[in-house]
Design a protein around this motif. Structure first.
Motif, PDB file in Angstrom:
ATOM      1  N   ASP A  70       9.800  15.719  47.429  1.00  0.00           N
ATOM      2  CA  ASP A  70      10.469  16.709  48.506  1.00  0.00           C
ATOM      3  C   ASP A  70       9.616  17.406  48.789  1.00  0.00           C
ATOM      4  O   ASP A  70       8.279  18.009  48.928  1.00  0.00           O
ATOM      5  N   ARG A  84       9.307  19.849  50.715  1.00  0.00           N
ATOM      6  CA  ARG A  84       9.095  21.360  50.526  1.00  0.00           C
ATOM      7  C   ARG A  84       8.702  21.814  49.830  1.00  0.00           C
ATOM      8  O   ARG A  84       7.960  22.988  50.036  1.00  0.00           O
ATOM      9  N   HIS A  85       8.141  20.319  48.630  1.00  0.00           N
ATOM     10  CA  HIS A  85       6.887  21.066  48.236  1.00  0.00           C
ATOM     11  C   HIS A  85       6.552  19.680  47.690  1.00  0.00           C
ATOM     12  O   HIS A  85       6.564  19.036  46.706  1.00  0.00           O
ATOM     13  N   PRO A  86       5.510  19.147  48.655  1.00  0.00           N
ATOM     14  CA  PRO A  86       5.343  17.744  48.125  1.00  0.00           C
ATOM     15  C   PRO A  86       3.948  17.902  47.385  1.00  0.00           C
ATOM     16  O   PRO A  86       3.758  16.969  46.783  1.00  0.00           O
ATOM     17  N   ASP A  87       3.081  19.389  46.972  1.00  0.00           N
ATOM     18  CA  ASP A  87       2.277  18.917  45.973  1.00  0.00           C
ATOM     19  C   ASP A  87       3.244  18.753  44.680  1.00  0.00           C
ATOM     20  O   ASP A  87       2.581  18.478  43.242  1.00  0.00           O
ATOM     21  N   ALA A  88       4.428  19.186  44.371  1.00  0.00           N
ATOM     22  CA  ALA A  88       4.584  18.486  43.169  1.00  0.00           C
ATOM     23  C   ALA A  88       5.330  17.285  42.958  1.00  0.00           C
ATOM     24  O   ALA A  88       4.961  16.945  41.470  1.00  0.00           O
ATOM     25  N   SER A  89       4.652  16.429  43.679  1.00  0.00           N
ATOM     26  CA  SER A  89       4.203  14.839  43.571  1.00  0.00           C
ATOM     27  C   SER A  89       3.252  14.684  42.899  1.00  0.00           C
ATOM     28  O   SER A  89       2.510  13.192  42.469  1.00  0.00           O
TER      29      SER A  89
END
Length: 311
Positions: free
Chosen positions: A273, A275-280
């Motif tokens: 995502d 918008r939310h690369p931290d989600a990976s």
């Protein structure tokens, strides 16, 4: 970068000077095909022209070294050099080798191949007068000699305490039309290069134009050309190819018997995502644990370094 984690393969491009490299091909390999790619420039360009100032020789070589490094930051490829000194124009490779130590420069090329471990090596120039410059032709001769001996444990044995021997799969010539010199032919292997890169908002050729224009001391204000264009390749040595640079090479995680890592990385990539690369990060950390346990030392170290950078 996550897409690149899925590929276990390297490509090395070889030529003589800063600005000899085919920047469009480098940009395509790295950013469209997600292949780790590097350029070996035998010299640092210390015998070239300088339209920006009065620096010559070593000082100019320093400027052109930094121009290459900055260009690589844009197109994403890596950069290597040998100890060859650019002494200006020469007509033939025989003239070049009166100034260049052929054995030592082959040593340097073998060192880079054993360190970087390319599966495919690509030369920019042929080993004859069609190269248009003696140092250009010499770069092809050195690459061909290195290709033949880099996998031989009896050659350059002092290197083996640092890197094991390594044999690339094939050596190619990236043929071209330049002025009155045409080394292309319709029976050569062809690639369409220059595809649009959604993440960049431009095509590979446009990105390459910006990268190549970093060579300011040479006045290389290169157009950023949109659209797909054809690149031609001739087999010089090694295994033949029909469909891909990587015919006969498993470039996936199955290369080290870990198809499960391939599947995990594919899921991380598909779920990414912007918008939310931290989600990976949780998925990447889980993959990292698996990578740390693979038996192949080279790919374990390389992919751990890459995944740590992404995280």
């Amino acid at each position: 970068e996550i897409a690149s984690l899925r590929h276990l393969v390297n490509v090395l491009y070889v030529a003589a000077h800063p600005d000899d490299e085919n920047t469009r091909l480098l940009a395509w390999l790295v950013n469209d095909q997600h292949i780790r790619t590097a350029y070996l420039s035998l010299t640092r360009g210390d015998g070239g022209q300088n339209i920006l100032g009065s620096e010559q020789s070593e000082a100019l070589g320093l400027i052109r070294t930094h121009e290459l490094i900055e260009a690589r930051k844009l197109d994403g490829a890596e950069q290597f050099f040998s100890r060859a000194i650019d002494f200006g124009f020469s007509k033939t490779h025989e003239e070049t080798f009166r100034h260049w130590p052929e054995y030592l420069l082959t040593y340097d090329a073998v060192w880079v191949m054993r360190k970087f471990r390319p599966d495919v090596v690509i030369c920019r120039f042929p080993p004859n007068t069609m190269a248009g410059h003696g140092q250009h032709a010499a770069s092809a001769i050195i690459a061909a000699k290195a290709f033949k001996v880099t996998g031989d444990k009896m050659q350059y044995t002092e290197q083996l305490k640092y890197y094991p021997s390594w044999q690339p799969k094939r050596l190619l010539l990236n043929t071209y039309k330049f002025g009155d010199r045409n080394t292309t032919a319709e029976d050569q292997f062809k690639l369409g290069v220059g595809q649009y890169l959604p993440g960049f908002g431009e095509g590979c050729g446009e990105l390459a134009g910006r990268s190549r224009s970093i060579h300011k001391s040479q006045g290389a204000g290169t157009p950023s050309v949109p659209g797909v264009q054809t690149e031609y390749f001739k087999l010089v040595d090694g295994d033949s190819l029909k469909a891909s640079f990587f015919d006969g090479i498993d470039i996936t995680w199955n290369r080290v018997g870990r198809g499960d890592i391939e599947n995990d990385l594919k899921q991380v990539e598909e779920r990414f995502d912007f918008r939310h690369p931290d989600a990976s990060i949780p998925g990447l950390l889980a993959v990292r644990g698996k990578v740390a346990g693979i038996a192949d030392e080279y790919w374990r170290k390389q992919k751990l370094a890459e995944i740590d950078k992404v995280i």
